[in-house]
Design an enzyme around this catalytic site. Structure first.
Site: not given
Length: 478
Positions: A311, A313
């Site tokens: 992920d 982010e």
């Protein structure tokens, strides 16, 4: 000229011409139906390469109960005027060399449990480019550990025809898991439900409370622990894994919080995301990717994890711009994440690698490694879109089968709950991967949003009725 040298020459020509399109080439999945033959067209010689029935190259991953099988195919880069054949032999030395090369310790699936055709050859007839299927079968002896991967090592040799095998294509590894003695979450429809759980607040054991009335299977197929973090250690210059107190508590008490899920057939994946320090999935140089992949392998081995969830982010690239001052980092680009996923898969081909198709890694480009173009389908198992987003992902992850594309992900804090129409759209389109985030029976919206949503999933995806046993597991660790 040798095959490898030809590839090097091709690569030099591409560099000289400044064709930077390599970083955005189409990708090829572990489950691609076709292989990108453009990487072979530079050669006049006739080249051959193997694929399995999902289009994977070099290795396959098979799970079976009692018995199972796999088909291999011989492919040619161009049609030929004469028949071409290769032989297939069970060869223990192939695994010994693989273990030595990768510092791994995989065990053989005993030869007595492997059934090869009486005539163990793949043949491409004159005027054709692909052979008929070559079927390999496996049988259980009831004695193998369900927790281990075993390997069927195959040696491939050319036996007729003016044919050369593509580099590394003279061996094939089949990673086999005998699930005969283990419960599973596999449902007849083939849908996979991933529960990405905010473990700072929620006990993973809550995933055990939801079953299907008719099949008696668990609704959830895999837990994603959200989340572990990657960290750049400025003293050592290394990128390592770190865990907050909640994640570490669950790992430390694996037998209590995670093993019960795996004992019921559920997989456990670790989320990996940046942590505001300038390091991320998309700015690691190849050598740093290799080192971090070793760190990830150590984590999976230590905590018996079934894979990872990437992920991208919170990296804060622009604040630090590490590539300007620190060796081992590159300008942020999705190709760096491609390389990281490739290195993780190379070390642990049996583990699942799931991509959260968001931000910089909305898609993953092909990369050029060891003389060949490697497309994302060779190392990505699943890719899931952001909340509420649909649409085919073949362009972003070429070769990834629709069954492994996750659409209409749901956010159970109430930000997005998929409708029955959304779910039915997936069924009609052949998309069979779905993610729910932040399921928590203690949240106020559980009765009127989360539970009805899971009931819809049970009905639309599995034509079954959800059974909730009412058991709630609180956060009971410090």
């Amino acid at each position: 000229m040798k095959y490898l040298n030809l590839f090097k020459l091709q690569y030099m020509v591409i560099l000289i011409l400044g064709c930077l399109f390599i970083s955005s080439c189409t990708e090829e999945d572990m489950t691609v139906g076709t292989v990108d033959e453009k990487i072979y067209e530079f050669h006049d010689e006739l080249l051959g390469y193997l694929t399995d029935d999902q289009g994977k190259q070099l290795s396959s991953d098979v799970e079976f109960r009692l018995s199972g099988d796999l088909s291999l195919y011989l492919n040619l880069t161009k049609k030929t005027t004469s028949d071409c054949t290769v032989s297939v032999v069970y060869d223990e030395n192939v695994l010994e060399e693989y273990n030595a090369r990768n510092s791994s310790s995989y065990e053989l699936l005993p030869r007595s449990q492997v059934i090869l055709p009486e005539e163990a050859v793949l043949e491409v007839k004159a005027g054709e480019k692909k052979s008929s299927p070559f079927q390999i079968s496996f049988v259980s002896n009831g004695e193998l550990s369900v927790d281990n991967k075993y390997v069927v090592p195959l040696k491939i040799n050319v036996t007729s025809g003016n044919l050369n095998l593509v580099q590394e294509e003279n061996t094939w590894l089949i990673f086999v898991t005998d699930k005969t003695g283990m419960p599973d979450c596999n449902k007849a429809s083939g849908f996979k439900i991933f529960s990405c759980m905010e473990v700072n607040d929620t006990n993973p054991l809550n995933n055990l409370s939801f079953t299907l009335k008719n099949s008696k299977k668990l609704l959830i197929d895999a837990l994603i622990m959200f989340s572990g973090n990657m960290m750049y250690n400025r003293e050592t210059g290394q990128v390592t894994m770190k865990y907050n107190g909640n994640v570490q508590a669950l790992l430390d008490k694996y037998d209590h919080y995670l093993k019960p899920l795996q004992d019921r057939g559920m997989k456990v994946l670790m989320g990996i995301m940046p942590d505001h320090d300038g390091s991320g999935l998309c700015n690691l140089a190849p050598e740093t990717c290799r080192d971090f992949a070793l760190e990830i392998k150590a984590m999976c081995d230590a905590y018996n994890l079934d894979g990872i969830f990437l992920d991208e982010e919170y990296a804060d690239y622009s604040i630090y711009d590490l590539y300007l001052t620190v060796p081992g980092f590159v300008r942020p680009a999705a190709s760096a994440c491609s390389r990281l996923a490739y290195e993780v898969h190379k070390l642990q081909p049996e583990k699942d690698i799931m991509i959260y198709a968001y931000s910089t890694i909305y898609s993953l480009p092909a990369i050029y490694v060891d003389g060949r173009t490697v497309q994302s389908g060779e190392y990505v198992t699943y890719a899931v879109r952001d909340y509420g987003i649909a649409g085919d992902m073949s362009y972003s992850f070429p070769g990834l089968p629709k069954s492994n594309m996750g659409l209409y992900s749901q956010e159970y804090t109430g930000k997005f709950i998929a409708s029955k129409a959304n779910l039915q759209w997936m069924v009609d389109g052949g998309y069979k991967t779905h993610m729910i985030f932040a399921m928590d029976p203690y949240r106020l919206n559980f009765e009127y949003q989360q539970l009805p949503s899971m009931q819809d999933i049970a009905k639309v995806f599995f034509d079954d009725e959800l059974v909730y046993d009412g058991v709630k597991y609180p956060k009971d660790w410090e």
